[in-house]
Design an enzyme around this catalytic site. Structure first.
Site, PDB file in Angstrom:
ATOM      1  N   GLY A  10       0.823  -1.205   0.000  1.00  0.00           N
ATOM      2  CA  GLY A  10       0.000   0.000   0.000  1.00  0.00           C
ATOM      3  C   GLY A  10       0.858   1.256   0.000  1.00  0.00           C
ATOM      4  N   PHE A  13      -1.016   7.099   2.306  1.00  0.00           N
ATOM      5  CA  PHE A  13      -0.329   8.000   3.235  1.00  0.00           C
ATOM      6  C   PHE A  13       0.588   7.251   4.200  1.00  0.00           C
ATOM      7  CE2 PHE A  13      -3.911  10.911   2.200  1.00  0.00           C
ATOM      8  CZ  PHE A  13      -3.150  11.972   1.781  1.00  0.00           C
ATOM      9  N   VAL A  79      -1.626  -7.556  -3.750  1.00  0.00           N
ATOM     10  CA  VAL A  79      -1.294  -8.642  -2.815  1.00  0.00           C
ATOM     11  C   VAL A  79      -2.599  -9.356  -2.453  1.00  0.00           C
ATOM     12  CG1 VAL A  79      -0.370  -9.168  -0.521  1.00  0.00           C
ATOM     13  CG2 VAL A  79       0.741  -7.442  -1.945  1.00  0.00           C
ATOM     14  N   GLU A 170     -18.938  17.506   1.813  1.00  0.00           N
ATOM     15  CA  GLU A 170     -18.196  18.142   0.708  1.00  0.00           C
ATOM     16  C   GLU A 170     -18.928  17.951  -0.619  1.00  0.00           C
ATOM     17  OE1 GLU A 170     -13.707  17.457   2.540  1.00  0.00           O
ATOM     18  OE2 GLU A 170     -14.416  16.164   0.938  1.00  0.00           O
ATOM     19  N   ASP A 299      -5.830   3.339   7.765  1.00  0.00           N
ATOM     20  CA  ASP A 299      -7.266   2.997   7.796  1.00  0.00           C
ATOM     21  C   ASP A 299      -7.533   1.520   8.044  1.00  0.00           C
ATOM     22  OD1 ASP A 299      -7.698   5.607   7.209  1.00  0.00           O
ATOM     23  OD2 ASP A 299      -8.741   5.282   5.310  1.00  0.00           O
ATOM     24  N   ALA A 315      -5.986  11.068   7.444  1.00  0.00           N
ATOM     25  CA  ALA A 315      -4.628  11.130   6.909  1.00  0.00           C
ATOM     26  C   ALA A 315      -3.545  11.372   7.973  1.00  0.00           C
ATOM     27  CB  ALA A 315      -4.565  12.192   5.816  1.00  0.00           C
TER      28      ALA A 315
HETATM   29  C1  LIG Z   1     -12.923  11.149  -0.433  1.00  0.00           C
HETATM   30  C2  LIG Z   1     -12.048  11.134   0.793  1.00  0.00           C
HETATM   31  C3  LIG Z   1     -11.796  12.320   1.454  1.00  0.00           C
HETATM   32  C4  LIG Z   1     -10.989  12.319   2.594  1.00  0.00           C
HETATM   33  N1  LIG Z   1     -10.736  13.514   3.207  1.00  0.00           N
HETATM   34  C5  LIG Z   1      -9.900  13.548   4.260  1.00  0.00           C
HETATM   35  C6  LIG Z   1      -9.554  14.786   4.870  1.00  0.00           C
HETATM   36  O1  LIG Z   1     -10.032  15.862   4.464  1.00  0.00           O
HETATM   37  N2  LIG Z   1      -8.675  14.762   5.919  1.00  0.00           N
HETATM   38  C7  LIG Z   1      -8.134  13.593   6.384  1.00  0.00           C
HETATM   39  O2  LIG Z   1      -7.336  13.622   7.304  1.00  0.00           O
HETATM   40  N3  LIG Z   1      -8.454  12.409   5.835  1.00  0.00           N
HETATM   41  C8  LIG Z   1      -9.314  12.352   4.782  1.00  0.00           C
HETATM   42  N4  LIG Z   1      -9.629  11.150   4.205  1.00  0.00           N
HETATM   43  C9  LIG Z   1      -9.097   9.915   4.795  1.00  0.00           C
HETATM   44  C10 LIG Z   1      -7.674   9.666   4.365  1.00  0.00           C
HETATM   45  O3  LIG Z   1      -7.530   9.838   2.990  1.00  0.00           O
HETATM   46  C11 LIG Z   1      -7.299   8.260   4.798  1.00  0.00           C
HETATM   47  O4  LIG Z   1      -7.414   8.175   6.190  1.00  0.00           O
HETATM   48  C12 LIG Z   1      -5.877   7.900   4.391  1.00  0.00           C
HETATM   49  O5  LIG Z   1      -5.763   7.920   2.989  1.00  0.00           O
HETATM   50  C13 LIG Z   1      -5.492   6.525   4.924  1.00  0.00           C
HETATM   51  O6  LIG Z   1      -4.194   6.223   4.513  1.00  0.00           O
HETATM   52  P1  LIG Z   1      -3.751   4.728   4.274  1.00  0.00           P
HETATM   53  O7  LIG Z   1      -2.311   4.778   3.938  1.00  0.00           O
HETATM   54  O8  LIG Z   1      -4.195   3.902   5.429  1.00  0.00           O
HETATM   55  O9  LIG Z   1      -4.598   4.220   3.036  1.00  0.00           O
HETATM   56  P2  LIG Z   1      -4.745   4.798   1.534  1.00  0.00           P
HETATM   57  O10 LIG Z   1      -4.260   6.210   1.462  1.00  0.00           O
HETATM   58  O11 LIG Z   1      -6.138   4.526   1.197  1.00  0.00           O
HETATM   59  O12 LIG Z   1      -3.755   3.881   0.712  1.00  0.00           O
HETATM   60  C14 LIG Z   1      -3.961   2.508   0.574  1.00  0.00           C
HETATM   61  C15 LIG Z   1      -3.156   2.014  -0.614  1.00  0.00           C
HETATM   62  O13 LIG Z   1      -3.142   0.595  -0.601  1.00  0.00           O
HETATM   63  C16 LIG Z   1      -3.312   0.103  -1.908  1.00  0.00           C
HETATM   64  N5  LIG Z   1      -3.851  -1.252  -1.786  1.00  0.00           N
HETATM   65  C17 LIG Z   1      -5.000  -1.639  -1.190  1.00  0.00           C
HETATM   66  N6  LIG Z   1      -5.131  -2.967  -1.200  1.00  0.00           N
HETATM   67  C18 LIG Z   1      -4.030  -3.459  -1.834  1.00  0.00           C
HETATM   68  C19 LIG Z   1      -3.575  -4.761  -2.144  1.00  0.00           C
HETATM   69  N7  LIG Z   1      -4.272  -5.846  -1.801  1.00  0.00           N
HETATM   70  N8  LIG Z   1      -2.415  -4.905  -2.806  1.00  0.00           N
HETATM   71  C20 LIG Z   1      -1.691  -3.812  -3.162  1.00  0.00           C
HETATM   72  N9  LIG Z   1      -2.077  -2.553  -2.885  1.00  0.00           N
HETATM   73  C21 LIG Z   1      -3.219  -2.361  -2.212  1.00  0.00           C
HETATM   74  C22 LIG Z   1      -4.249   1.103  -2.546  1.00  0.00           C
HETATM   75  O14 LIG Z   1      -4.150   1.068  -3.950  1.00  0.00           O
HETATM   76  C23 LIG Z   1      -3.756   2.418  -1.948  1.00  0.00           C
HETATM   77  O15 LIG Z   1      -2.761   3.017  -2.740  1.00  0.00           O
HETATM   78  C24 LIG Z   1     -10.435  11.115   3.063  1.00  0.00           C
HETATM   79  C25 LIG Z   1     -10.687   9.914   2.380  1.00  0.00           C
HETATM   80  C26 LIG Z   1     -11.485   9.928   1.257  1.00  0.00           C
HETATM   81  C27 LIG Z   1     -11.749   8.638   0.516  1.00  0.00           C
END
Ligand SMILES: Cc1cc2nc3c(=O)[nH]c(=O)nc-3n(C[C@H](O)[C@H](O)[C@H](O)COP(=O)(O)OP(=O)(O)OC[C@H]3O[C@@H](n4cnc5c(N)ncnc54)[C@H](O)[C@@H]3O)c2cc1C
Length: 426
Positions: A10, A13, A79, A170, A299, A315
């Site tokens: 992944g 962020f 994965v 939003e 997340d 994020a």
């Molecule tokens: C529309 C929207 C608006 C948001 N607005 C805000 C905001 O204003 N402020 C804030 O703080 N947060 C906001 N968030 C939440 C924030 O974006 C998330 O909390 C944050 O992105 C989580 O980070 P992460 O690294 O856990 O997952 P993500 O950023 O979702 O990254 C997960 C990554 O894993 C990859 N992945 C998933 N499964 C697999 C797999 N099996 N194999 C390989 N790759 C995989 C995906 O392609 C992705 O690139 C928002 C979310 C959304 C959807």
């Protein structure tokens, strides 16, 4: 000494933040695996869905981020499975060994057991969904322009957003503003004063993570923009012609989903304690219980601050966890003992529309123009590279003064693959 092999699944962020720390060390070799070739700035996705920004403004190729780091291998793959006992992950039909595993796969939408609703009400988690929402919203206006009856026009000009969290707020605010400020000048036959935007919330207030005063302020702001906020309403029976709430049928061509979320499907292959949202419960050092070399972040993880409270899926949590873990692993390789993760809560914010937002930070509660300026500033600062920041900033300035909606493209698409499955849109 042999280099430690670290697999990060992944490049969101959390994954990117961990990799940015690890890539500086000669003692590790990192495999950064993602099913997409780009890192996505999800907080601005709604701007793509609402034709304010182009997809490339909020996404950057993962390879570009680590082009100078020879110890980082970027792997485009999904994965499918994890075997924590053998220290292996499966992708491209092969099992691959790791010394440390970081799972940071994010979340996906959850339709409360009604997966077939997805075709009628897309969620907003990736670029494909954002452009699909854009297609639906813009197509509804086009069809309304040539509608043969008032009833048909009314149905086409009714937009419903299900879920009154930040994304729902939003989206609802942006549709209403787009119709009344931008599109109204360009459509000659459709009566855009008839546009109806509904925000449906099952709870008794929108933005429930915010203090009550700010929820109320956000609701008043939305109402002043013409959005109908329906609280204590659960949407059901979704189809291509509408949905019902509390025994009332709402005729509506465009429904958007911003309600439930669940962690990425990969979490199912981890046999470990989960919370009510199926997030994996992690230890204080972010590791998986019983597996000191496996970590779950962002997340996908449930980090319990105390018995009653866990960290939200936002994020800053993902970024701080990634950075902390990168440093923790490097320290452990050098022989230092582990520390516990502590979250520095800087607050939460949501935008409602032009010059309208809410910000809650410690005991400071701000709304209106000042909150909106803070929101713009923070989002620009966090956008990943200068080019994006600069262009997004210019586009916002332009939109602010001209009421223009630059990326109004209808790109046809009737299906897409998401999270391993094919979704047919109706
Ligand atoms: C529309 C929207 C608006 C948001 N607005 C805000 C905001 O204003 N402020 C804030 O703080 N947060 C906001 N968030 C939440 C924030 O974006 C998330 O909390 C944050 O992105 C989580 O980070 P992460 O690294 O856990 O997952 P993500 O950023 O979702 O990254 C997960 C990554 O894993 C990859 N992945 C998933 N499964 C697999 C797999 N099996 N194999 C390989 N790759 C995989 C995906 O392609 C992705 O690139 C928002 C979310 C959304 C959807």
């Amino acid at each position: 000494m042999q280099k430690k092999k670290i697999a990060i699944v992944g490049a969101g962020f959390a994954g990117i933040s961990a990799c940015k720390v690890l890539c500086s060390s000669k003692e590790v070799e990192v495999d950064l695996i993602d099913r997409r070739n780009y890192h996505l700035f999800q907080p601005l996705l709604y701007q793509v869905a609402m034709a304010g920004l182009n997809p490339s403004d909020i996404a950057i190729p993962i390879r570009k981020l680590f082009s100078k780091n020879r110890n980082v291998n970027i792997i485009l793959a999904e994965v499918n499975s994890v075997n924590v006992k053998n220290c292996e992950i499966q992708f491209d039909e092969k099992w691959n060994k790791y010394d440390y595993l970081i799972l940071a796969c994010g979340a996906k939408h959850f339709y409360f057991g009604n997966d077939h609703w997805e075709q009628f009400a897309p969620g907003l988690k990736n670029i494909e969904q954002a452009t699909e929402i854009r297609r639906r919203v813009l197509t509804a206006f086009e069809l309304a322009e040539k509608a043969m009856s008032k009833d048909e026009q009314k149905k086409l000009l009714t937009f419903a957003v299900i879920g009154g969290g930040p994304t729902g707020v939003e989206l609802a605010g942006a549709i209403s503003e787009m119709a009344s400020k931008t599109l109204v000048k360009d459509y000659k036959n459709a009566d855009l004063s008839e546009v109806r935007v509904l925000l449906i919330e099952a709870g008794d207030r929108i933005l429930s993570a915010f203090p009550e005063k700010l929820s109320k302020q956000a609701e008043n702001d939305l109402k002043s923009m013409g959005v109908e906020v329906k609280k204590n309403c659960r949407a059901s029976n979704l189809d291509q012609n509408g949905f019902s709430i509390n025994n009332e049928w709402i005729e509506c061509k465009t429904i958007l989903w911003a309600a439930g979320v669940r962690p990425s499907s990969l979490s199912k292959s981890i046999d470990s304690a989960k919370d009510s949202q199926e997030r994996i419960i992690v230890e204080k050092d972010l590791s998986l219980a019983g597996h000191k070399n496996v970590f779950v972040l962002g997340d996908m993880a449930c980090f319990q601050v105390n018995k009653h409270q866990s960290l939200p899926g936002i994020a800053p949590v993902a970024i701080q966890q990634g950075t902390f873990l990168g440093n923790q692993i490097l320290a452990e390789i050098k022989g230092y003992s582990r520390k516990e993760f502590n979250y520095w809560d800087k607050g939460i914010m949501a935008t409602i529309g032009r010059s309208k937002a809410v910000v809650s930070s410690n005991n400071m509660h701000i709304s209106g123009l000042m909150a909106w300026l803070i929101w713009v500033f923070i989002h620009i600062v966090y956008l990943m590279r200068f080019k994006n920041k600069f262009f997004v900033f210019l586009q916002w300035l332009w939109s602010y003064f001209s009421f223009g909606q630059g990326a109004r493209l209808i790109i046809h698409k009737s299906w897409q693959f998401y999270d391993g499955k094919k979704i047919n849109y109706k």
